[in-house]
Design an enzyme around this catalytic site. Structure first.
Site: not given
Ligand SMILES: NC(=O)c1ccc[n+]([C@@H]2O[C@H](COP(=O)([O-])OP(=O)(O)OC[C@H]3O[C@@H](n4cnc5c(N)ncnc54)[C@H](OP(=O)(O)O)[C@@H]3O)[C@@H](O)[C@H]2O)c1
Length: 357
Positions: A44, A103, A132, A159, A245
């Site tokens: 990105s 965590r 979450c 969820q 959820h």
């Molecule tokens: N979605 C939820 O409701 C939720 C709730 C609680 C916690 N989480 C946690 O939040 C995190 C992200 O979730 P998300 O839903 O936002 O996922 P996502 O939409 O798949 O986004 C992933 C993000 O991580 C970046 N990324 C991936 N590999 C990377 C690397 N090697 N170095 C730096 N950045 C990297 C991606 O960047 P690129 O675009 O450059 O690939 C993107 O910005 C996870 O740990 C998840 O478990 C999510």
């Protein structure tokens, strides 16, 4: 303690579902930002993202990217957090991490803003944001813990796909289109088609037969509520819902509790809204919780399978991307600023944030 008027804030995973929402919530709540660094993977780099009303170029999340950062909101998965959070903390930033990497580390506070904010006091540079499903459960369990005591909890989750991230949202959309077109449904993110289905598998299976997601609800709830012996069982199910959820919760309370008294206890918790009027079909819905920061509770009723009015059943719904991730992380950041705890405890006495180096 003196605070700088403006902080340098980094968002790691700024192009993802949670990261983009973090940027939005920071702006909505007018968090005192001097500089905003948007970080993601090398893929990105150079991408322009509109944030705080201006275009900001995305940079690569590397160890060097945290120099001068006060608060780093991480949302790029567990591997990135394991690798970069200690480096960010060593550079003087305070990390609020959304992944499961830290965590359950006893040295790391795991915080839901309206439940255990005081735990932020002892952070040493990394703070964990809960899963979450646990996030929306903890404030309502806190109300019961403090009001009548909790002996046992059984929770079944429903969820949404946004909990898995951007690829899962695209997968559900693609499968719905394929269904309408009469084409086969391709499943890559999940082991089975998620459209028109319910998958009782979230995260990997553990040796005890539970999934990791289910076990996170058990262990994280105990840590947040300061109830290390809490008896809790969870079944976590992925459903074809885009955002929010939902949870069916059954609680065995220590002392008797009527549904009316329970509704009052729930309504007293900041950020919890009771929606409970079956006669007008009023109860929490995924669609109405989406885009909101509150946790909605309804369908509150006595569970007759327990004697002495010690059984309570209810339904809890919240937006998993906002309160379940981004909003709680920003609320933690706000609490750190308000309480003068932006720096790690051991660094605070030496040099308050904002003081000359
Ligand atoms: N979605 C939820 O409701 C939720 C709730 C609680 C916690 N989480 C946690 O939040 C995190 C992200 O979730 P998300 O839903 O936002 O996922 P996502 O939409 O798949 O986004 C992933 C993000 O991580 C970046 N990324 C991936 N590999 C990377 C690397 N090697 N170095 C730096 N950045 C990297 C991606 O960047 P690129 O675009 O450059 O690939 C993107 O910005 C996870 O740990 C998840 O478990 C999510």
């Amino acid at each position: 303690m003196s605070q700088p008027s403006r902080l340098t804030v980094a968002v790691v995973g700024a192009t993802g579902v949670v990261g983009r929402t973090m940027v939005q919530v920071l702006a909505e709540r007018e968090f005192p930002i001097g500089e905003l660094r948007l970080l993601a993977s090398g893929r990105s780099v150079g991408r322009i993202v509109e944030a705080l009303g201006r275009p900001i170029e995305v940079a690569e999340a590397t160890q060097a990217a945290f120099e001068g950062v006060d608060i780093a909101l991480f949302s790029a998965g567990g591997d990135v957090s394991k690798e970069l959070a200690p480096a960010a903390a060593a550079a003087g930033a305070t990390v609020i991490d959304n992944s499961s990497a830290w965590r359950m580390d006893p040295e790391v506070p795991l915080v839901v803003s309206q439940v255990n904010q005081d735990d932020l006091e002892w952070h040493e540079g990394i703070i964990a944001n809960p899963n979450c499903s646990t996030m929306q459960l903890a404030p309502v369990l806190m109300a019961l813990r403090d009001g009548v005591g909790i002996d046992r909890v059984v929770v079944d989750t429903y969820q949404s796909v946004s909990g898995t991230g951007a690829d899962a949202i695209a997968e559900l959309e693609g499968q719905i289109r394929a269904h309408v077109a009469g084409e086969p449904k391709q499943a890559r993110v999940y082991p089975h088609p998620i459209a028109f289905n319910a998958l009782p598998e979230i995260d990997v299976f553990l040796d005890n037969g539970y999934t990791k997601e289910e076990w996170k609800v058990v262990t994280e709830s105990r840590k947040i509520l300061h109830l290390p012996e809490l008896r809790l069982s969870c079944t976590a199910v992925r459903v074809p819902v885009f955002v929010s959820h939902s949870e069916a919760v059954h609680v065995e309370t220590t002392r008797p509790l009527t549904p009316t008294a329970a509704r009052k206890l729930f309504a007293e918790v900041p950020g919890v809204v009771v929606q409970d009027d079956p006669t007008s079909h009023e109860y929490p819905l995924a669609t109405t919780a989406a885009g909101r920061d509150e946790i909605f509770v309804g369908r509150v009723r006595q569970d007759p399978s327990l004697d002495g009015d010690r059984g309570l059943a209810f339904w809890v719904v919240s937006d998993n991307v906002r309160k379940g991730a981004a909003t709680n992380a920003v609320e933690i950041a706000e609490a750190l600023v308000e309480r003068g705890w932006v720096r790690a405890r051991s660094r605070r006495a030496a040099r308050p944030v904002g003081a000359p180096a």
